[in-house]
Design a protein around this motif. Structure first.
Motif, short mmCIF file in Angstrom:
data_model
loop_
_atom_site.label_atom_id
_atom_site.label_comp_id
_atom_site.label_asym_id
_atom_site.label_seq_id
_atom_site.Cartn_x
_atom_site.Cartn_y
_atom_site.Cartn_z
N THR A 213 0.85 -1.19 0.00
CA THR A 213 0.00 0.00 0.00
C THR A 213 0.88 1.23 0.00
OG1 THR A 213 -1.81 -1.09 1.19
CG2 THR A 213 -1.74 1.32 1.27
N ALA A 225 -4.86 15.19 -4.98
CA ALA A 225 -6.12 14.54 -4.59
C ALA A 225 -7.29 15.51 -4.72
CB ALA A 225 -6.03 14.02 -3.16
N SER A 242 -8.65 9.56 0.78
CA SER A 242 -9.10 9.34 -0.59
C SER A 242 -8.04 8.54 -1.33
CB SER A 242 -9.35 10.68 -1.29
OG SER A 242 -8.15 11.43 -1.39
N ARG A 243 -8.42 7.96 -2.47
CA ARG A 243 -7.50 7.15 -3.26
C ARG A 243 -7.48 7.69 -4.69
NH1 ARG A 243 -8.45 0.89 -1.20
NH2 ARG A 243 -8.92 1.40 0.97
N VAL A 244 -6.27 7.83 -5.22
CA VAL A 244 -6.12 8.36 -6.57
C VAL A 244 -5.33 7.33 -7.38
CG1 VAL A 244 -5.39 10.31 -7.98
CG2 VAL A 244 -6.03 10.69 -5.58
N SER A 245 -5.87 6.96 -8.53
CA SER A 245 -5.21 5.95 -9.36
C SER A 245 -3.97 6.51 -10.03
CB SER A 245 -6.17 5.44 -10.43
OG SER A 245 -6.41 6.46 -11.40
N ARG A 246 -3.08 5.62 -10.43
CA ARG A 246 -1.86 6.04 -11.14
C ARG A 246 -2.23 6.72 -12.46
NH1 ARG A 246 1.48 1.29 -11.56
NH2 ARG A 246 0.87 0.91 -13.71
N ARG A 248 -4.84 8.49 -13.11
CA ARG A 248 -5.33 9.86 -12.83
C ARG A 248 -4.17 10.76 -12.41
NH1 ARG A 248 -7.73 13.97 -13.94
NH2 ARG A 248 -9.33 14.91 -12.62
N MET A 289 5.18 6.20 -8.24
CA MET A 289 4.15 5.21 -8.54
C MET A 289 4.58 4.31 -9.69
SD MET A 289 0.64 7.43 -7.98
CE MET A 289 -0.44 6.00 -7.80
N GLU A 295 -0.73 0.93 -8.06
CA GLU A 295 -1.89 1.26 -8.90
C GLU A 295 -2.66 2.46 -8.37
OE1 GLU A 295 -2.70 0.08 -11.77
OE2 GLU A 295 -1.11 -1.44 -11.82
N GLU A 296 -2.47 2.76 -7.08
CA GLU A 296 -3.15 3.91 -6.50
C GLU A 296 -2.33 4.42 -5.32
OE1 GLU A 296 -6.98 2.72 -5.01
OE2 GLU A 296 -6.11 1.70 -3.27
#
Length: 323
Positions: A213, A225, A242-246, A248, A289, A295-296
């Motif tokens: 993670t 974010a 919050s989670r942000v994808s690679r 994005r 990343m 991936e996030e």
């Protein structure tokens, strides 16, 4: 509960947290949390010295924070200074100024100590969550340096490297005293090469690719974010965890690096002090990343500042016990 104050003075910003903390349970309740962009590290990479105007901006923020700390009646104050003040020849001037205003001497911590604080602050509240696999890789992208920490309940390995949003901007994106608007492809490539070299150094000590993670800290990450969430204004509660994808992050980074100052300044969640340095900070995150295969990124508003507060509370409790 112990009422404490923590100050984190970095290269780009100085931040204050006044909180009630239970060091045994890890419970932390904010009473006041604020941040001021002071750009203490202005020109340090080039001159090796803290600029007089940067010192005065920092001391003005310290005077404001002293009033807040007094108002809340904090039992203990801990002031930690990071990258810029480690590097500066005239850091004694900084130390004396802080001591005069706040009554404590700033701790000019090592990169490893900085990493430990960041890890504690970011992960203590994640304990017990089954949706986030361990080990964690905590990445704190500051103004002058980036800290990498891998650990489970405790730190396994840590490394600080000298890439941050201010340092990379000043080193690669400034021409004739102004930030290139937008940067050229050659400038971005040179910055990317510098970041990749720093990641090579980090991997000598920290097993970056073993982490399950990725947890990202500090203003560059939280601003990304906020952009990803399309917020009308900066909202810490929505940003936190919050989670942000690679994909994005890549999209946002590419936009930031081809945008103008005016376009970045028009982003409603963008702090004015980050407009010129956010592109470099975003590129640091994207590079991490891509290197790790994450991936996030899980975004945390709790970071080194919270780690400092936990440590201050533990010290206060130990003092009461007579340890």
């Amino acid at each position: 509960m112990t009422r404490v104050a923590a100050v984190d003075c970095g290269t780009n910003s100085i931040r204050l947290l006044v909180a009630d903390v239970d060091p045994r349970t890890g419970e932390l309740t904010d009473l006041d949390r604020r941040m001021t962009i002071v750009r203490l590290g202005q020109g340090v990479d080039r001159t090796g010295r803290l600029a007089p105007e940067a010192l005065e901006r920092t001391f003005a923020a310290c005077r404001e924070y002293a009033a807040v700390i007094k108002e809340h009646g904090a039992e203990r104050l801990r002031f930690v200074a990071t990258s810029a003040s480690r590097d500066a020849e005239n850091r004694d001037t900084f130390v004396r100024g802080v001591l005069d205003i706040l009554g404590v001497e700033p701790e000019v911590v090592t990169g490893d100590q900085e990493a430990e604080f960041s890890f504690t602050g970011a992960t203590r509240e994640l304990t017990g969550r089954d949706d986030l696999a361990r080990p964690y890789l905590v990445v704190d992208i500051g103004g002058g340096s980036t800290e990498f920490v891998v650990g489970d309940a405790h730190v396994r390995a840590a490394r600080s490297v000298d890439v941050g949003c201010v340092r990379m901007t000043e080193r690669h994106l400034v021409r004739d005293g102004a930030v290139t608007d937008p940067p050229t492809a050659e400038q971005v490539a040179a910055m990317r090469a510098d970041i990749e070299a720093a990641l090579d150094l980090a991997e000598e000590t920290v097993p970056l690719r073993e982490a399950r993670t990725l947890v990202g800290l500090a203003g560059s990450v939280t601003t990304i974010a906020a952009i990803a969430l399309d917020l009308d204004a900066y909202d810490s509660e929505r940003i936190h965890h919050s989670r942000v994808s690679r994909a994005r992050v890549r999209e946002i980074t590419e936009w930031l690096l081809r945008s103008t100052h005016a376009e970045r300044a028009a982003v409603p969640s963008m702090h004015a002090g980050r407009v010129d340095v956010i592109g470099a900070g975003a590129l640091v995150l994207l590079s991490i990343m891509e290197r790790t295969g994450a991936e996030e990124v899980v975004v945390s508003e709790h970071d080194i500042l919270d780690g400092i507060a936990f440590k201050a509370a533990e010290e206060a409790e130990a003092g009461r016990r007579g340890d």
